[in-house]
Design an enzyme around this catalytic site. Structure first.
Site, short mmCIF file in Angstrom:
data_model
loop_
_atom_site.label_atom_id
_atom_site.label_comp_id
_atom_site.label_asym_id
_atom_site.label_seq_id
_atom_site.Cartn_x
_atom_site.Cartn_y
_atom_site.Cartn_z
N THR A 34 -0.87 6.75 3.24
CA THR A 34 -1.03 5.53 4.04
C THR A 34 -0.22 4.38 3.47
O THR A 34 0.14 3.46 4.19
CB THR A 34 -2.52 5.13 4.16
N LEU A 59 -1.49 0.57 6.68
CA LEU A 59 -2.29 0.84 7.89
C LEU A 59 -2.99 2.18 7.70
O LEU A 59 -2.60 3.19 8.28
CB LEU A 59 -1.37 0.84 9.12
N HIS A 60 -4.03 2.13 6.88
CA HIS A 60 -4.67 3.38 6.45
C HIS A 60 -5.21 4.21 7.62
O HIS A 60 -4.81 5.34 7.84
CB HIS A 60 -5.84 3.06 5.50
N ASP A 61 -6.16 3.62 8.33
CA ASP A 61 -6.96 4.42 9.25
C ASP A 61 -6.19 4.98 10.44
O ASP A 61 -6.47 6.12 10.87
CB ASP A 61 -8.19 3.62 9.71
#
Lengths: 317, 315
Positions: free
Chosen positions: A188, A234-236
């Site tokens: 990520t 923008l991990h998720d």
């Protein structure tokens, strides 16, 4: 369309994950879990997001309010007091469903084929579901999660927040035998938003985009305070993109489990990628502690392709 | 007696002594039994659930729902060691025919949450197996901590050695993480551990008298106890320890027991201390919550009551 249950703790990047999924996936429900903020706050935030995207048909279920064994330590320093600081959201009119999130997860997986779980918060709900009804493991299409890391952590030197928040729950999920795609920090952190992405979203000129701009400005400010660099991973949405456009990501199969006893390493996802470093292959030359691969670990992402996909989805609202 | 003293959900892994305790529940007007919830432990979950169904059928109470519970401890796999004590069928290798009853729809932890939240202050949980279902329930809905009337568990060892290991009693050893959750939840918890369950011994002569009563409950007991009795004999005990019935007896008449309150730490450790229950009598850890720990029991009055109940409760 691929059917998903999004299990989340919104959270700025959680909001983006839901918005991305809303354009490409069939969201059967959103389940909340304490993590980035308290259960009350993240549940309210999930309701705000489905109202923002004008998808109040998506049911929202409240899940676990505390980690299994540890005390809750939330992430207000990143996501603010509400967990979704930045824009002025109206108080949600939509109400949370009566059923418990874990009950919804279990019943849905038992009743419907080919459903993916997309957990992008701590894994408390998924662990409770698996331990209460182990049959879901063989019923589900799989788990595409955001959590852990092949390399460094963020909450600690070795642990990523979602796993560290409830490492025992994560241990249950990783060891469950469920097919897992893992987007960890190693992945990520290749998918960053900067002021350039904010500008692109603003230029699309839609209302949802404008709210996202305010979210991302807060999120970038927080990221800058923590890392000194004006960008934010923008991990998720990565875990969502992995289901929409899998060819954006490169995966390697390996054994992964979660450390729950370490003095320095609590919540570390211990990834056995010795075979990628020349210490025998995954098929041959197995050491006595080498275990079967149980996780597809995302190694690389086409960042510009990913950002195009996300920004395009935001523009469709 | 007009009002039952307790309305209970009996969380159980039958199990020889679980079965003996079930018949005590059935024969005691102080207790209204709402449901049985099952858990792995003395056998695998298929075994313990099948046995729970046999129990309600034998007691002529097919209306009492049996809810299937956890198949494995929270953090590892069930080790299957119950068979050594309880036989491969969990009922002393009596190999009784299966019950014609089926488990109720739903799962134990969810059921526990629903029932307790629907009747705040009314329901008592009595758990005599590994504490996995209770841990799942309180993790699903922390509100049950305030809504439950009382929680009584058979498990742990405060002042005596363990039985599953030198440090740990079997139920806690079977799922130490779940026990940690249950001991730290902050509900009114009574620990009925080896300190009292091993102080109440039903001798060979006592058991012979029990078998001779000759009702459906004691006939069932006469078939399942000999295997369990032989296990005790090999351990040098003349008779059997009375584990699970002690938790039920506490619900019926707590004046049979001496108790003391303390914070109890459940060890998760991996150097042989997994499942050890350490009471902090002097509050040196300054930790909460306090647990009500049973330390003494009037074993003679206990055994007389048990025999009286099993005699008259099925007359």
């Amino acid at each position: 369309m691929t059917k998903v249950i999004i299990d989340c703790d919104p959270g700025h990047d959680d909001a983006l994950a839901i918005l991305l999924a809303g354009q490409h996936l069939d969201i059967l429900g959103i389940t909340t879990v304490a993590g980035n903020q308290t259960s009350d706050k993240v549940t309210a935030n999930a309701l705000k997001i489905v109202e923002l995207m004008d998808r109040t048909d998506i049911p929202v279920f409240r899940g676990a309010q505390i980690p299994l064994l540890r005390k809750a330590i939330h992430a207000g320093h990143i996501h603010g007091d509400t967990g979704l600081d930045g824009p002025d959201f109206p108080a949600p009119v939509k109400e949370v469903e009566d059923r418990h999130a874990v009950d919804f997860i279990v019943q849905t997986l038992m009743a419907e084929d080919d459903v993916w779980l997309v957990p992008v918060g701590p894994l408390t709900n998924v662990a409770l579901a698996i331990r209460q009804c182990p049959e879901i493991v063989s019923r589900m299409a799989g788990i595409s999660l955001m959590g852990g890391s092949l390399t460094t952590g963020n909450s600690t030197a070795t642990a990523e927040f979602n796993i560290w928040f409830d490492a025992e729950a994560a241990r249950i999920v990783y060891d469950s035998g469920a097919p897992i795609k893992m987007c960890g920090l190693n992945l990520t952190q290749q998918a960053n938003a900067t002021d350039r992405e904010i500008e692109r979203i603003r230029n699309q000129g839609n209302r949802v985009g404008e709210v996202v701009v305010q979210l991302l400005e807060f999120y970038l400010d927080a990221g800058e305070r923590v890392t000194g660099v004006r960008k934010a991973a923008l991990h998720d949405p990565c875990a969502v993109a992995a289901l929409i456009q899998p060819d954006l990501l490169e995966f390697e199969a390996m054994h992964v489990s979660v450390e729950t006893r370490g003095e320095l390493t609590y919540g570390m996802t211990v990834c056995d990628y010795r075979h990628l470093r020349g210490f025998g292959s995954s098929q041959v030359d197995r050491g006595p502690l080498r275990q079967e691969a149980n996780v597809e670990v995302a190694m690389k992402i086409d960042a510009s392709g990913f950002l195009d996909l996300l920004i395009d989805a935001l523009g469709r609202y | 007696m007009s009002e039952p003293r307790h309305r209970i959900i009996y969380d159980t892994d039958p199990g020889v002594d679980d079965s003996m305790a079930f018949f005590l529940v059935h024969a005691s007007p102080e207790i209204e039994l709402l449901a049985l919830t099952t858990v792995f432990g003395n056998g695998g979950i298929e075994t313990t659930t099948a046995n729970a169904l046999r129990l309600v059928e034998t007691a002529g109470r097919p209306d009492i729902p049996v809810l299937r519970g956890a198949a494995n401890p929270l953090l590892h796999a069930y080790d299957g060691r119950g068979a050594m004590v309880h036989g491969s069928d969990g009922l002393g290798d009596s190999h009784m025919p299966p019950s014609s009853l089926l488990p109720a729809e739903g799962r134990a932890a969810h059921f526990i949450v629903e029932r307790i939240m629907a009747a705040p202050g009314e329901i008592t949980l009595v758990a005599v197996g590994p504490l996995t279902n209770l841990a799942l329930a309180v993790s699903l809905e922390p509100g049950i901590v305030d809504a439950v009337r009382e929680v009584i568990i058979m498990g742990g060892a405060a002042t005596v050695a363990g039985n599953a290991s030198p440090a740990a009693e079997a139920n806690i050893h079977n799922d130490a993480a779940a026990a940690r959750i249950v001991f730290e939840a902050g509900w009114p918890l009574t620990m009925v551990g080896l300190d009292v369950t091993q102080a109440t011994i039903m001798s060979s002569a006592y058991l012979d008298d029990l078998y001779a009563i000759g009702n459906p409950a004691t006939d069932f007991i006469a078939r399942i106890v000999p295997f369990y009795h032989r296990f005790h004999t090999r351990q040098g005990v003349d008779g059997i320890y009375v584990h699970d019935s002690s938790a039920i007896m506490y619900a019926i008449d707590p004046t049979l027991f001496e108790t003391r309150s303390a914070y109890v730490r459940v060890c998760l450790g991996h150097e042989g201390t997994r499942g050890q229950t350490i009471p902090d009598w002097r509050a040196q850890w300054q930790a909460e919550p306090a647990v009500n720990v049973c330390l003494g029991v009037d074993a003679e009055r206990f055994k007389a009551m048990y025999r009286e109940r099993l005699t008259n409760g099925f007359a």
